[in-house]
Design an enzyme around this catalytic site. Sequence first.
Site, short mmCIF file in Angstrom:
data_model
loop_
_atom_site.label_atom_id
_atom_site.label_comp_id
_atom_site.label_asym_id
_atom_site.label_seq_id
_atom_site.Cartn_x
_atom_site.Cartn_y
_atom_site.Cartn_z
CG HIS A 192 40.11 34.08 49.46
ND1 HIS A 192 41.01 33.29 50.13
CD2 HIS A 192 40.84 35.14 49.00
CE1 HIS A 192 42.21 33.85 50.10
NE2 HIS A 192 42.13 34.96 49.41
CG HIS B 99 32.51 46.06 33.12
ND1 HIS B 99 31.31 45.55 32.66
CD2 HIS B 99 33.45 45.64 32.24
CE1 HIS B 99 31.51 44.88 31.55
NE2 HIS B 99 32.80 44.92 31.27
#
Length: 202
Positions: free
Chosen positions: A134, A125
């Site tokens: 990446h 979250h």
Amino acid sequence: MVADIIRLEDAFEVAGFLDSVDVDRHGENFYSAKILGGAEQLESLREQGVKHAIVAIGDNRARLRLADEFASAGFELAVAIHPRAIVATDVRIGAGTVIAAGAVLNPGCTIGRNVIINTAASVDHDCNIGDASHISPGAHIAGNVTIGSCAWVGLGASIIEKVQIGNDAIVGAGALVIRNVPSGVVVAGHPARPIESTSAHD
Ligand SMILES: CC(C)(COP(=O)(O)OP(=O)(O)OC[C@H]1O[C@@H](n2cnc3c(N)ncnc32)[C@H](O)[C@@H]1OP(=O)(O)O)[C@@H](O)C(=O)NCCC(=O)NCCS
């Protein structure tokens, strides 16, 4: 991988691939579509009505640069989200980003443009993942982590909550990151510490 995700989503038809590096491949079939040529094809593709493009290469800086070139040539950058990725309803995802199979993006996350969230990586979250970063397969990022642009989190690395990772930083495969990583620094190990990298920023 990216073409596979695009086909599974069934939102676009793959018109073909472009490869400006290996000209010997031009005209070859690749993954059920043709390698049409290099960047010189962009104008004619636009004229033929192709509206979207996506950059499917791993080098973060190069991916961002090519995405900018596509945008300047009038293409809209497609987003590719594997149908079996789990993406919370409020996650914001930038243009050109790829979310692979089994990835989990939890509520409150903001994912920049041209990011790769690779196979089975999880982003918990309220994380913020910067442009062209990446997150490699199987990496786990706890809540409230901030990652700058063009950073690379290696295979299976874990990052604990609230850590900040700078632009162009690299987290080695399997690392456990418990402290902030400054921009451009390469870290690895348990707990992760800066290493003398020989090739990471070549
Ligand atoms: C971190 C990384 C980028 C460093 O690459 P590099 O600059 O070529 O590093 P080197 O191989 O020269 O290693 C430098 C030192 O760091 C150590 N090291 C490198 N990567 C390490 C890692 N992931 N964990 C622990 N130590 C590591 C090496 O053993 C070496 O130590 P030594 O000098 O004591 O022998 C690379 O090893 C890595 O982990 N890449 C991620 C790969 C990945 O996740 N791929 C997924 C693709 S989708």
